[in-house]
Design an enzyme around this catalytic site. Structure first.
Site, PDB file in Angstrom:
ATOM      1  N   TRP A 123     -22.436 -10.996   6.598  1.00  0.00           N
ATOM      2  CA  TRP A 123     -22.664 -12.463   7.346  1.00  0.00           C
ATOM      3  C   TRP A 123     -22.516 -13.006   9.127  1.00  0.00           C
ATOM      4  O   TRP A 123     -21.151 -12.040   9.138  1.00  0.00           O
ATOM      5  CB  TRP A 123     -21.938 -13.463   6.110  1.00  0.00           C
ATOM      6  CG  TRP A 123     -21.902 -13.061   4.911  1.00  0.00           C
ATOM      7  CD1 TRP A 123     -21.043 -12.951   3.826  1.00  0.00           C
ATOM      8  CD2 TRP A 123     -23.526 -13.556   4.183  1.00  0.00           C
ATOM      9  NE1 TRP A 123     -21.484 -12.974   2.508  1.00  0.00           N
ATOM     10  CE2 TRP A 123     -23.013 -13.360   3.063  1.00  0.00           C
ATOM     11  CE3 TRP A 123     -24.025 -13.924   5.101  1.00  0.00           C
ATOM     12  CZ2 TRP A 123     -23.815 -14.311   2.115  1.00  0.00           C
ATOM     13  CZ3 TRP A 123     -25.283 -14.621   3.486  1.00  0.00           C
ATOM     14  CH2 TRP A 123     -25.342 -14.401   2.962  1.00  0.00           C
TER      15      TRP A 123
ATOM     16  N   TYR B 198      -3.158  -3.159   9.221  1.00  0.00           N
ATOM     17  CA  TYR B 198      -3.554  -2.662   8.829  1.00  0.00           C
ATOM     18  C   TYR B 198      -5.987  -2.381   9.094  1.00  0.00           C
ATOM     19  O   TYR B 198      -6.339  -1.618   9.702  1.00  0.00           O
ATOM     20  CB  TYR B 198      -3.856  -2.773   7.028  1.00  0.00           C
ATOM     21  CG  TYR B 198      -5.670  -2.831   6.514  1.00  0.00           C
ATOM     22  CD1 TYR B 198      -4.824  -1.452   5.328  1.00  0.00           C
ATOM     23  CD2 TYR B 198      -6.828  -2.398   5.784  1.00  0.00           C
ATOM     24  CE1 TYR B 198      -5.358  -0.779   5.186  1.00  0.00           C
ATOM     25  CE2 TYR B 198      -7.567  -2.092   5.335  1.00  0.00           C
ATOM     26  CZ  TYR B 198      -7.033  -0.845   4.214  1.00  0.00           C
ATOM     27  OH  TYR B 198      -7.656  -0.685   3.506  1.00  0.00           O
TER      28      TYR B 198
ATOM     29  N   ASP C  87       2.786  14.375   2.015  1.00  0.00           N
ATOM     30  CA  ASP C  87       3.380  13.661   2.453  1.00  0.00           C
ATOM     31  C   ASP C  87       2.737  13.354   3.711  1.00  0.00           C
ATOM     32  O   ASP C  87       2.787  14.635   4.177  1.00  0.00           O
ATOM     33  CB  ASP C  87       4.428  13.009   2.794  1.00  0.00           C
ATOM     34  CG  ASP C  87       4.444  11.242   3.758  1.00  0.00           C
ATOM     35  OD1 ASP C  87       3.586  10.877   4.195  1.00  0.00           O
ATOM     36  OD2 ASP C  87       5.816  10.563   3.245  1.00  0.00           O
ATOM     37  N   VAL C  88       0.931  12.606   3.591  1.00  0.00           N
ATOM     38  CA  VAL C  88       0.146  13.286   4.906  1.00  0.00           C
ATOM     39  C   VAL C  88       0.928  12.531   6.482  1.00  0.00           C
ATOM     40  O   VAL C  88       0.384  12.704   7.595  1.00  0.00           O
ATOM     41  CB  VAL C  88      -0.870  12.630   5.107  1.00  0.00           C
ATOM     42  CG1 VAL C  88      -1.811  12.880   3.496  1.00  0.00           C
ATOM     43  CG2 VAL C  88      -0.889   9.952   4.301  1.00  0.00           C
TER      44      VAL C  88
HETATM   45  P1  NDP Z   1      -4.682   3.936  -3.695  1.00  0.00           P
HETATM   46  O1  NDP Z   1      -3.749   2.581  -3.768  1.00  0.00           O
HETATM   47  O2  NDP Z   1      -4.925   3.663  -5.178  1.00  0.00           O
HETATM   48  O3  NDP Z   1      -4.813   4.758  -3.749  1.00  0.00           O
HETATM   49  C1  NDP Z   1      -3.587   5.447  -2.137  1.00  0.00           C
HETATM   50  C2  NDP Z   1      -3.715   7.039  -2.256  1.00  0.00           C
HETATM   51  O4  NDP Z   1      -3.428   8.044  -1.391  1.00  0.00           O
HETATM   52  C3  NDP Z   1      -2.953   7.704  -4.022  1.00  0.00           C
HETATM   53  O5  NDP Z   1      -3.397   8.193  -4.356  1.00  0.00           O
HETATM   54  C4  NDP Z   1      -1.298   8.086  -3.009  1.00  0.00           C
HETATM   55  O6  NDP Z   1      -1.077   8.942  -3.585  1.00  0.00           O
HETATM   56  C5  NDP Z   1      -1.961   8.110  -1.550  1.00  0.00           C
HETATM   57  N1  NDP Z   1      -1.011   8.327  -0.809  1.00  0.00           N
HETATM   58  C6  NDP Z   1      -0.932   7.152   0.399  1.00  0.00           C
HETATM   59  N2  NDP Z   1       0.416   7.363   0.749  1.00  0.00           N
HETATM   60  C7  NDP Z   1       0.154   8.541   1.107  1.00  0.00           C
HETATM   61  C8  NDP Z   1       1.446   9.710   1.593  1.00  0.00           C
HETATM   62  N3  NDP Z   1       1.843   9.096   2.468  1.00  0.00           N
HETATM   63  N4  NDP Z   1       0.715  10.819   1.980  1.00  0.00           N
HETATM   64  C9  NDP Z   1      -0.095  11.727   0.700  1.00  0.00           C
HETATM   65  N5  NDP Z   1      -0.122  10.709   0.059  1.00  0.00           N
HETATM   66  C10 NDP Z   1      -0.390   9.116   0.258  1.00  0.00           C
HETATM   67  O7  NDP Z   1      -5.329   3.381  -2.757  1.00  0.00           O
HETATM   68  P2  NDP Z   1      -7.607   3.000  -2.469  1.00  0.00           P
HETATM   69  O8  NDP Z   1      -7.579   4.306  -3.498  1.00  0.00           O
HETATM   70  O9  NDP Z   1      -8.035   1.744  -3.187  1.00  0.00           O
HETATM   71  O10 NDP Z   1      -7.677   3.274  -1.176  1.00  0.00           O
HETATM   72  C11 NDP Z   1      -7.630   5.129  -0.786  1.00  0.00           C
HETATM   73  C12 NDP Z   1      -8.150   4.929   0.589  1.00  0.00           C
HETATM   74  O11 NDP Z   1      -9.733   3.677   0.725  1.00  0.00           O
HETATM   75  C13 NDP Z   1      -6.954   3.686   1.904  1.00  0.00           C
HETATM   76  O12 NDP Z   1      -7.342   4.678   2.773  1.00  0.00           O
HETATM   77  C14 NDP Z   1      -7.605   2.306   1.742  1.00  0.00           C
HETATM   78  O13 NDP Z   1      -7.542   1.680   2.849  1.00  0.00           O
HETATM   79  C15 NDP Z   1      -8.893   2.555   1.413  1.00  0.00           C
HETATM   80  N6  NDP Z   1      -9.991   0.950   1.655  1.00  0.00           N
HETATM   81  C16 NDP Z   1      -9.755   0.483   0.240  1.00  0.00           C
HETATM   82  C17 NDP Z   1     -10.105  -0.550  -0.200  1.00  0.00           C
HETATM   83  C18 NDP Z   1     -10.023  -1.145  -1.506  1.00  0.00           C
HETATM   84  O14 NDP Z   1     -10.860  -2.327  -1.591  1.00  0.00           O
HETATM   85  N7  NDP Z   1     -10.023  -1.009  -2.390  1.00  0.00           N
HETATM   86  C19 NDP Z   1     -11.552  -0.759   0.602  1.00  0.00           C
HETATM   87  C20 NDP Z   1     -11.485  -0.272   1.654  1.00  0.00           C
HETATM   88  C21 NDP Z   1     -11.005   1.018   2.591  1.00  0.00           C
HETATM   89  P3  NDP Z   1       0.503   8.913  -4.158  1.00  0.00           P
HETATM   90  O15 NDP Z   1       0.922   7.062  -4.050  1.00  0.00           O
HETATM   91  O16 NDP Z   1       0.648   9.830  -4.248  1.00  0.00           O
HETATM   92  O17 NDP Z   1       1.320   9.288  -2.335  1.00  0.00           O
END
Ligand code: NDP
Length: 255
Positions: free
Chosen positions: A255, A162, A68-69
């Site tokens: 934009w 966020y 858990d980060v």
């Molecule tokens: P997902 O929800 O698909 O994936 C999120 C990942 O983060 C999962 O692997 C989850 O794993 C992990 N995670 C969440 N909380 C924790 C925690 N406390 N400890 C460890 N791991 C954690 O999201 P995305 O792939 O879309 O997003 C990835 C990144 O990209 C994020 O930082 C997001 O803000 C950013 N982003 C996304 C955009 C989008 O449109 N999708 C646009 C711009 C930025 P688990 O649940 O197993 O812990």
């Protein structure tokens, strides 16, 4: 050296937080294809295992650790576990993140704390935990996953915590980049636009106008289109780049 070789990560050890799905998984796959040994970290052990199994099946040296980060103890155990199994960590991708939509007057302190703890505080903690070893070795690259939401105000959804967390990630990137540049540790960020993953409500019809029609490229990204930007910033291809926030948004912020 052939220019394409500068994008290779042979012999490097990379950690991708949140590497079990979405953008993190695409980055882990790209890094493995570029030759790195890759460790992914997330809380869901089943998803971790599935993602690692796919990487290994594709011929990669890969491992997963539950972490858990938001927990400094988990991050320290992650660094030590990966160092023991794969070697010292050369590349850290702070990708794990969460998002919540809600009007600011409706959000609780808990909502604020949860988003900031995961998206901003955890990037700080991981950068300290992994950065300490990188500074000591005099080598390393950190790639933070920020967002275009840290640069503009999205519509029609409200998500102030966020957006604030991602703006903080961008500025932390620049602060640490300046501080650690003399130690040959580079710190950069990517700022993706709308990308199809589980976190994004991308297919909701009420968002279509704002999230797709208003994007100059008139579409959202696939996670595989975000990963090469992370590879550039993690690899010797960007050896003179630090403190950069690389926007990958199909033109949305124009934009
Ligand atoms: P997902 O929800 O698909 O994936 C999120 C990942 O983060 C999962 O692997 C989850 O794993 C992990 N995670 C969440 N909380 C924790 C925690 N406390 N400890 C460890 N791991 C954690 O999201 P995305 O792939 O879309 O997003 C990835 C990144 O990209 C994020 O930082 C997001 O803000 C950013 N982003 C996304 C955009 C989008 O449109 N999708 C646009 C711009 C930025 P688990 O649940 O197993 O812990």
């Amino acid at each position: 050296m052939n220019v394409l070789d500068r994008f290779r990560l042979d012999g490097k050890v990379a950690v991708v937080t949140g590497g079990n799905r979405g953008i993190g998984r695409a980055i882990a796959t790209a890094f493995a294809e570029a030759g790195a040994a890759v460790a992914i970290a997330g809380r869901d052990e089943k998803r971790n295992e599935r993602a690692v199994a796919e990487l290994v099946a594709a011929g990669a040296d890969a491992m997963a650790m539950r972490a858990d980060v938001t927990s400094r103890a988990d991050l320290t155990a992650l660094r030590d576990g990966v160092t023991e199994r794969l070697g010292p960590v050369d590349i850290l991708v702070n990708n794990a993140g969460i998002g919540i939509h809600g009007e600011s007057l409706s959000l609780s302190d808990e909502d604020w704390d949860r988003v900031l703890a995961t998206n901003l505080d955890a990037v700080w903690k991981a950068s300290q935990v992994f950065g300490a070893a990188m500074v000591e070795r005099g080598a390393g690259a950190i790639v933070n996953v920020g967002s275009m939401s840290g640069m503009i105000i999205n519509r029609p959804q409200w998500h102030a915590p966020y957006a604030v967390s991602k703006a903080g990630v961008h500025h932390m990137t620049k602060s640490l980049a300046a501080e650690w540049a003399p130690h040959s540790v580079r710190v950069n960020a990517i700022a993706p636009g709308y990308t199809k993953t589980e976190i994004s409500d991308i297919d909701r019809p009420e968002y279509r106008h704002y999230w797709i029609d208003e994007v100059p490229m008139r579409r959202y990204a696939q996670a595989s289109e975000i990963a090469p930007a992370a590879l550039y910033l993690a690899s010797p291809a960007s050896s003179f780049v630090t403190g950069e926030v690389l926007v990958v948004d199909g033109g949305y912020t124009l934009w």
